[in-house]
Design an enzyme around this catalytic site. Structure first.
Site, PDB file in Angstrom:
ATOM      1  NE  ARG A  42      -4.261  -1.470   0.037  1.00 30.75           N
ATOM      2  CZ  ARG A  42      -4.327  -2.693  -0.480  1.00 30.75           C
ATOM      3  NH1 ARG A  42      -3.286  -3.213  -1.090  1.00 30.75           N
ATOM      4  NH2 ARG A  42      -5.449  -3.378  -0.396  1.00 30.75           N
TER       5      ARG A  42
ATOM      6  CB  SER B 213      -9.435  -1.451   3.551  1.00 29.68           C
ATOM      7  OG  SER B 213      -9.685  -2.693   2.958  1.00 29.68           O
TER       8      SER B 213
ATOM      9  CD  GLU C  11      -6.229   1.700   1.874  1.00 32.83           C
ATOM     10  OE1 GLU C  11      -5.596   1.331   0.898  1.00 32.83           O
ATOM     11  OE2 GLU C  11      -7.356   2.223   1.780  1.00 32.83           O
TER      12      GLU C  11
HETATM   13  N1  EPU Z   1     -11.979 -10.728   8.591  1.00 32.67           N
HETATM   14  C1  EPU Z   1     -12.674 -10.524   9.736  1.00 32.67           C
HETATM   15  N2  EPU Z   1     -13.849  -9.821   9.694  1.00 32.67           N
HETATM   16  C2  EPU Z   1     -14.332  -9.329   8.541  1.00 32.67           C
HETATM   17  C3  EPU Z   1     -13.634  -9.540   7.348  1.00 32.67           C
HETATM   18  C4  EPU Z   1     -12.447 -10.234   7.379  1.00 32.67           C
HETATM   19  O1  EPU Z   1     -12.260 -10.939  10.801  1.00 32.67           O
HETATM   20  O2  EPU Z   1     -15.393  -8.680   8.587  1.00 32.67           O
HETATM   21  C5  EPU Z   1     -10.697 -11.454   8.644  1.00 32.67           C
HETATM   22  C6  EPU Z   1     -10.882 -12.842   8.149  1.00 32.67           C
HETATM   23  O3  EPU Z   1     -10.234 -13.711   8.994  1.00 32.67           O
HETATM   24  C7  EPU Z   1     -10.233 -12.851   6.793  1.00 32.67           C
HETATM   25  C8  EPU Z   1      -9.166 -11.773   6.924  1.00 32.67           C
HETATM   26  O4  EPU Z   1      -9.730 -10.836   7.843  1.00 32.67           O
HETATM   27  O5  EPU Z   1      -9.682 -14.089   6.499  1.00 32.67           O
HETATM   28  C9  EPU Z   1      -8.848 -11.091   5.623  1.00 32.67           C
HETATM   29  O6  EPU Z   1     -10.033 -10.515   5.095  1.00 32.67           O
HETATM   30  P1  EPU Z   1     -10.202 -10.175   3.562  1.00 32.67           P
HETATM   31  O7  EPU Z   1      -9.896 -11.346   2.733  1.00 32.67           O
HETATM   32  O8  EPU Z   1     -11.514  -9.523   3.339  1.00 32.67           O
HETATM   33  O9  EPU Z   1      -9.055  -9.142   3.270  1.00 32.67           O
HETATM   34  P2  EPU Z   1      -8.578  -7.864   4.095  1.00 32.67           P
HETATM   35  O10 EPU Z   1      -7.200  -8.148   4.575  1.00 32.67           O
HETATM   36  O11 EPU Z   1      -9.560  -7.422   5.091  1.00 32.67           O
HETATM   37  C10 EPU Z   1      -7.404  -6.777   2.019  1.00 32.67           C
HETATM   38  C11 EPU Z   1      -7.307  -5.418   1.404  1.00 32.67           C
HETATM   39  C12 EPU Z   1      -8.519  -5.144   0.507  1.00 32.67           C
HETATM   40  C13 EPU Z   1      -8.563  -6.238  -0.550  1.00 32.67           C
HETATM   41  C14 EPU Z   1      -8.666  -7.609   0.155  1.00 32.67           C
HETATM   42  C15 EPU Z   1      -8.626  -8.768  -0.812  1.00 32.67           C
HETATM   43  C16 EPU Z   1      -6.065  -4.011   2.939  1.00 32.67           C
HETATM   44  C17 EPU Z   1      -6.150  -2.922   3.958  1.00 32.67           C
HETATM   45  N3  EPU Z   1      -7.244  -4.398   2.432  1.00 32.67           N
HETATM   46  O12 EPU Z   1      -8.519  -6.768   2.899  1.00 32.67           O
HETATM   47  O13 EPU Z   1      -8.303  -3.890  -0.132  1.00 32.67           O
HETATM   48  O14 EPU Z   1      -9.643  -6.060  -1.432  1.00 32.67           O
HETATM   49  O15 EPU Z   1      -7.530  -7.763   1.030  1.00 32.67           O
HETATM   50  O16 EPU Z   1      -7.339  -8.983  -1.247  1.00 32.67           O
HETATM   51  O17 EPU Z   1      -4.973  -4.455   2.589  1.00 32.67           O
HETATM   52  C18 EPU Z   1      -8.714  -1.547   0.133  1.00 32.67           C
HETATM   53  O18 EPU Z   1      -7.492  -1.406   0.232  1.00 32.67           O
HETATM   54  O19 EPU Z   1      -9.507  -0.561   0.192  1.00 32.67           O
HETATM   55  C19 EPU Z   1      -9.263  -2.877  -0.038  1.00 32.67           C
HETATM   56  C20 EPU Z   1     -10.561  -3.101  -0.110  1.00 32.67           C
END
Ligand code: EPU
Length: 359
Positions: A169, A246, A349
């Site tokens: 990021r 995010s 973010e």
């Molecule tokens: N999780 C929770 N609660 C939730 C959602 C997720 O506990 O409500 C936990 C779960 O255990 C899950 C883990 O968080 O396995 C990861 O969740 P997710 O796959 O949704 O990915 P994220 O890490 O929350 C990141 C990026 C997103 C991107 C997704 C998919 C960041 C800050 N965010 O989210 O990017 O779309 O991965 O790769 O790195 C953005 O930057 O605006 C964005 C949407």
């Protein structure tokens, strides 16, 4: 002009359609002592209720040029077959193009490299700035050059991938060289006939029973569906996606700290173990969503006009009529909660604009 649908007005506003317009706008702002704010797609911004006291310059440079002709469908390798080795295909894209329309075009052309980045709102110019990433892919893997206006000498130059200093990021554009460059065009090198990226658990799960390798189009559709299920796709009329995606970055902490969080979670009887991904150098990336969710902010939390999305705890949403001040205050409440619960300082973010000290 922002996906959050908050923020006051711009004192002056101009949309630049080509590189010359951008230079003219910068010269105009300087001659009139106006502070300049460069706007792309508005999908990663929280603009203060007071608005912007200077000139908002929206980058509207369009155009997608590529150095190959589209491969006829019949000649594209079918899934499961080894792909024909070719050189990469280069796309030079105007910073003002809609990112997802560009992704759709590359998928249509049978070129791999950005398919997992489907459904991300915003424009092409924003992608190198925060090294946009999702579902196991980041733009730093395919960007070969970024054409920029250097505000130090008003010259246009090309930065190579290495010069952009990409990491999670971040890039020089939002760290060491913040506010120095305006992105004009971005060049991506994609792989004709390449296989889609299947690195992310959510995607692998989706295709577990799929015979052979999914196509780029199937991957794109799956990513868009997953994003929609997490309120990370802009769906007109759905209040739950009035957000900046995010709101916090996934924190990178020392391995010892990650282990400590796991122990604390177990002691507190938290059902799901904290997700943890190796980040190199004795560090681990934790899930900000998990930390928020298990610090007392479940999905749908908040009784006012600002709250947590019903589908993903990382998205703070404007439920309708919220102010930027309410969003800023709510996000601080979440940050404080996570600090108290887990001893981790989350970083915002989205970019905060016009807030003064908290930017
Ligand atoms: N999780 C929770 N609660 C939730 C959602 C997720 O506990 O409500 C936990 C779960 O255990 C899950 C883990 O968080 O396995 C990861 O969740 P997710 O796959 O949704 O990915 P994220 O890490 O929350 C990141 C990026 C997103 C991107 C997704 C998919 C960041 C800050 N965010 O989210 O990017 O779309 O991965 O790769 O790195 C953005 O930057 O605006 C964005 C949407």
């Amino acid at each position: 002009m922002t996906t959050f649908r908050v923020g006051g007005p711009a004192r002056y506003f101009v949309e630049a359609e080509d590189e010359k317009d951008v230079i003219d706008a910068v010269i105009h702002a300087r001659a009139n002592n106006l502070r300049l704010f460069v706007l792309g797609g508005g999908s990663n911004l929280v603009v203060a209720d007071e608005g912007w006291p200077g000139l908002v310059l929206k980058i509207g440079i369009r155009g997608i040029e590529d150095d190959g002709t589209a491969q006829p469908r019949a000649l594209r390798p079918r899934s499961g077959q080894a792909s024909v080795p070719h050189g990469p295909r280069h796309y030079v894209v105007g910073a003002g193009e809609e990112w997802d329309a560009f992704v759709a075009r590359t998928v249509e052309d049978g070129c791999a490299g950005v398919e997992a980045l489907s459904g991300i709102p915003g424009t092409v110019g924003g992608t190198p700035v925060q090294n946009v990433g999702a579902y196991g892919q980041e733009v730093s893997e395919t960007i070969v050059a970024v054409r920029v206006l250097d505000l130090q000498n008003l010259k246009v130059r090309e930065l190579s991938n290495a010069e952009c200093g990409f990491s999670y990021r971040t890039s020089i554009f939002n760290t060491t060289e913040r506010e120095r460059y305006i992105v004009l065009h971005v060049t991506y090198a994609l792989t004709p006939g390449g296989a889609p990226r299947m690195a992310y658990a959510d995607l692998q799960k989706r295709f577990a029973n799929h015979p052979g390798t999914p196509t780029l189009k199937e991957t794109r559709d799956a990513v868009r569906q997953i994003r929609e299920s997490k309120a990370m796709l802009i769906v007109p009329g759905d209040d739950d996606c009035r957000s900046a995606g995010s709101f916090f970055k996934n924190p990178i902490v020392r391995d010892e700290k990650a282990a400590e969080v796991a122990v604390m979670a177990r002691e507190q009887g938290v059902e799901r173990e904290p997700p943890r991904y190796p980040a190199g150098g004795g560090q681990a990336k934790l899930s900000a969503a998990w930390l928020v969710e298990n610090a007392g902010f479940p999905k749908g939390f908040g009784s006012g006009r600002v709250g947590i999305s019903k589908k993903h705890t990382l998205a703070i949403v404007n439920r309708g009529g919220a102010t930027a001040a309410e969003i800023a205050a709510f996000s601080e409440e979440v940050r404080t909660g996570v600090r108290k619960a887990w001893g981790i300082e989350l970083q915002r973010e989205p970019v905060m604009v016009g807030f003064g000290s908290i930017e």
